[in-house]
Write a protein that holds these residues in place. Structure first.
Motif, short mmCIF file in Angstrom:
data_model
loop_
_atom_site.label_atom_id
_atom_site.label_comp_id
_atom_site.label_asym_id
_atom_site.label_seq_id
_atom_site.Cartn_x
_atom_site.Cartn_y
_atom_site.Cartn_z
N GLN A 124 18.24 144.16 45.23
CA GLN A 124 17.97 145.27 44.32
C GLN A 124 17.34 146.42 45.10
O GLN A 124 16.63 146.19 46.08
CB GLN A 124 17.02 144.83 43.19
CG GLN A 124 17.57 143.73 42.31
CD GLN A 124 18.85 144.11 41.62
OE1 GLN A 124 18.98 145.22 41.09
NE2 GLN A 124 19.82 143.21 41.60
N ASN A 146 17.69 143.29 32.88
CA ASN A 146 17.68 144.18 34.03
C ASN A 146 16.89 143.53 35.16
O ASN A 146 15.71 143.19 35.00
CB ASN A 146 17.03 145.51 33.63
CG ASN A 146 17.17 146.57 34.69
OD1 ASN A 146 16.84 146.34 35.85
ND2 ASN A 146 17.66 147.72 34.31
N PRO A 147 17.50 143.33 36.34
CA PRO A 147 16.78 142.66 37.44
C PRO A 147 15.62 143.48 37.99
O PRO A 147 14.69 142.91 38.56
CB PRO A 147 17.87 142.45 38.50
CG PRO A 147 18.94 143.44 38.17
CD PRO A 147 18.91 143.63 36.69
N ILE A 174 20.44 138.02 35.57
CA ILE A 174 21.52 139.02 35.52
C ILE A 174 22.61 138.56 34.56
O ILE A 174 23.14 139.36 33.77
CB ILE A 174 22.09 139.25 36.93
CG1 ILE A 174 21.00 139.87 37.83
CG2 ILE A 174 23.32 140.14 36.89
CD1 ILE A 174 21.39 139.97 39.29
N GLU A 175 22.95 137.27 34.60
CA GLU A 175 24.00 136.75 33.72
C GLU A 175 23.59 136.81 32.25
O GLU A 175 24.44 137.00 31.37
CB GLU A 175 24.31 135.30 34.11
CG GLU A 175 25.54 134.74 33.43
CD GLU A 175 25.99 133.43 34.04
OE1 GLU A 175 26.57 132.61 33.29
OE2 GLU A 175 25.76 133.22 35.25
N TYR A 221 12.88 142.75 35.60
CA TYR A 221 12.44 141.38 35.84
C TYR A 221 11.56 141.29 37.09
O TYR A 221 10.63 140.48 37.14
CB TYR A 221 13.64 140.45 35.99
CG TYR A 221 13.26 139.01 36.23
CD1 TYR A 221 12.70 138.25 35.21
CD2 TYR A 221 13.43 138.43 37.48
CE1 TYR A 221 12.32 136.93 35.42
CE2 TYR A 221 13.05 137.11 37.70
CZ TYR A 221 12.50 136.37 36.67
OH TYR A 221 12.13 135.08 36.90
#
Length: 441
Positions: free
Chosen positions: A170, A365-366, A360-361, A369
Motif C-alpha cells: 500500500q 479499505n486496506p 481486501i476481499e 485497516y
C-alpha cells in the motif's frame, strides 16, 4: 496432512518458539524456511533467498535508516530537550499544563522519530522528573507518558506504517496522511481528559507557582520559543515537501536527516559523541527492521503457497458464520491478545500474510485497516498484565513508581483509546479524509 493443518502447525510453532525468548526475525525466518523445505524439498531452500532479493530491491527501504537517524540526531543533540523546555515555560502556568505539554512533546517526538520507544525514553528522562518534582501525581504522569509515546507508530513519519505499506503493498504517502487525523484525535482525547481531571482534582497537576513564573522573563520565553520551534520546522518541512510532491519518499527522508544534522551543527551540538551514538542506534534499529521484513517475506511466501488465506476465509465466514464486520472485530481482538506478548512489528509479520488479503476481499479499505492496526497495537501495548509499554515504563521510571502504579495509571487512557478506535471504525473518513482530499477518489 491438509494445507489447513500445516498452516495451523506453522502458526502454533511460531507462537511456541516466540515464548522461548528468541529473536523475532530468527523465529519467523526459521519456521518459514523449515516449512518450505518440508513442503517442497530442496527447491524450497530458494524461498528465503528470493525473499532477500525482494528486500534488497525495495528502494523505499532507504527511508528507514534515514528517518531513524533524523530522530536520534534531534534527541541525542538535545534539540528535543529545547522543545520540552519551551512547553514547560509556556504551558506550566496552567493546571495540568506540564502533562498537556508532555502530550504535545510526545506528538512532536513521534513526528521526529516515528517510533514509540523514542518518545518513551525522552518522556521518562525529561518530562517525568520535572512533573514529579513539581508535585504531579505519579499515576497521572506515567499514564500520560505511556499514552503519548504510543502515538509514535501513528503520526508521520511512522516507521510502522512504512513497514505496513511495504508488506501490504500500500502507498506509504496515503498511510501517513491516514494516520494524521486519528493521531490528533487521540492527542485531543488525552489532553481533554487531563484538563477535566485536573480541574476536578486540583492536586493531580498543580500549576507553576507565582514565584517560579516571575523568574522567567519575556526574553527568556521568546528564546525558548525559537529554540523549541526548530525541530517542529524540520519535521513539517520534510513532511510538507513530500506531500507537495517536491520530494519523493526517499528524498524527503534524506532531507530530514540532513536538516537535523545541520541544525545540530548550527547549534554547536554535533559532537563526535552525539554522532557516534546516533549512528550506532540507527544501525541497530535499522538492521532489526530489515531482518524482520526479510523473515516476514519468507514466512508470507510459504503461507501464500499453502493457500492459508483461503482457509482463514472459510473458517471465519463459512464455519463460524461471521459477518465482514465480525471478522474485522475478531482480527482486532487477536491483535490485543498478541500485543500482550509481542511488539508491533512481530504482530505485523505474523498476521499480515493472513489478514490483509482477506480484508481486501471483504471490501474494506486496506489504508483504513492500516490505521486500525496501529491503533489496536497502541491499545495492546498498554493492556495489563503483559503490555509492552508497561514493562518498558517500569524499566525506565524511578524506583518510587511501582508496577502497580503503572497498571493503575494506564486504565483511563486505554478506555480513551478504545473510544477512539470505535470512532475510527464507525467513521472511516476520520482516517480516509486526508488521503482522499490529497490524492482524490
Amino acid at each position: 496432512m491438509s494445507h489447513e493443518m500445516i498452516a495451523l502447525l506453522m502458526f502454533s510453532s511460531l507462537l511456541l518458539l516466540l515464548l522461548t525468548g528468541q529473536r523475532v526475525f530468527g523465529v519467523v525466518g526459521f519456521v518459514g524456511a523449515v516449512a518450505s523445505l518440508f513442503l517442497w524439498g530442496d527447491g524450497g531452500a530458494e524461498m528465503p533467498f528470493n525473499a532477500s532479493i525482494v528486500l534488497l530491491n525495495w528502494f523505499p527501504m532507504l527511508t528507514l535508516p534515514l528517518f531513524i537517524f533524523m530522530g536520534y540526531i534531534l534527541s541525542e543533540s538535545g534539540i528535543a530537550d529545547d522543545l520540552y523546555k519551551m512547553l514547560h515555560v509556556w504551558m506550566g502556568p496552567l493546571r495540568g499544563g506540564l502533562a498537556i505539554g508532555t502530550v504535545v512533546l510526545m506528538v512532536a517526538i513521534s513526528a521526529m522519530n516515528g517510533l514509540s520507544v523514542a518518545g518513551m525514553a525522552i518522556g521518562t528522562s525529561i518530562a517525568l522528573p520535572e512533573m514529579l518534582k513539581r508535585g504531579y501525581d505519579k499515576k497521572m504522569v506515567t499514564g500520560v507518558i505511556q499514552a503519548g509515546s504510543s502515538l509514535g507508530i501513528m503520526v508521520p513519519p511512522s516507521i510502522v506504517l512504512v513497514l505496513y505499506g511495504m508488506i501490504a503493498r500500500q502507498p506509504v504517502s496515503q498511510l501517513w496522511l491516514a494516520g494524521v487525523l486519528p493521531g490528533l484525535l487521540f492527542a485531543v482525547l488525552f489532553i481533554g481528559y487531563i484538563v477535566i481531571r485536573c480541574f476536578i482534582q486540583k492536586d493531580l497537576g498543580p500549576a507553576l507557582s507565582a514565584e517560579e513564573r516571575a523568574q522567567i522573563t519575556w526574553s527568556e520565553k521568546m528564546r525558548l520559543l525559537r529554540a523549541g520551534v526548530l525541530p517542529l520546522i524540520i519535521v513539517f518541512t520534510v513532511t510538507g515537501l513530500f506531500m507537495m510532491g517536491v520530494t519523493s519518499l526517499v528524498e524527503s527522508s534524506a532531507v530530514g536527516a540532513g536538516a537535523a544534522t545541520l541544525a545540530a551543527l548550527a547549534n554547536r551540538r554535533l559532537s563526535f559523541k552525539v554522532l557516534d551514538s546516533a549512528l550506532h542506534k540507527t544501525l541497530s534499529v535499522s538492521c532489526m527492521f530489515m531482518w524482520i521484513i526479510l523473515a516476514a517475506l519468507c514466512f508470507g511466501a510459504v503461507f501464500d503457497g499453502l493457500g492459508a488465506v483461503h482457509a482463514i476465509e472459510i473458517l471465519f465466514l463459512d464455519e463460524w458464520g461471521l459477518s465482514p464486520w465480525g471478522v474485522l472485530i475478531m482480527m482486532q481482538v487477536s491483535y490485543i491478545i498478541m500485543g500482550m506478548f509481542l511488539d508491533d512489528t512481530a504482530m505485523l509479520v505474523i498476521v499480515a500474510p493472513l489478514y490483509i488479503p482477506l480484508i481486501i476481499e471483504l471490501g474494506f479499505n486496506p489504508v483504513w485497516y492500516g490505521v486500525l492496526y496501529t491503533v489496536t497495537c497502541q491499545i495492546a501495548y498498554m493492556t495489563p498484565p503483559f503490555g509492552y509499554n508497561l514493562f518498558l515504563m517500569k524499566a525506565m521510571a524511578p524506583k518510587e513508581v511501582t508496577l502497580v502504579d503503572i497498571y493503575g495509571s494506564i486504565v483511563p487512557f486505554v478506555i480513551l483509546m478504545v473510544i477512539g478506535l470505535g470512532l475510527v471504525m464507525a467513521f472511516p473518513q476520520i482516517a480516509l479524509y486526508l488521503p482522499q482530499l490529497y490524492f482524490g477518489g
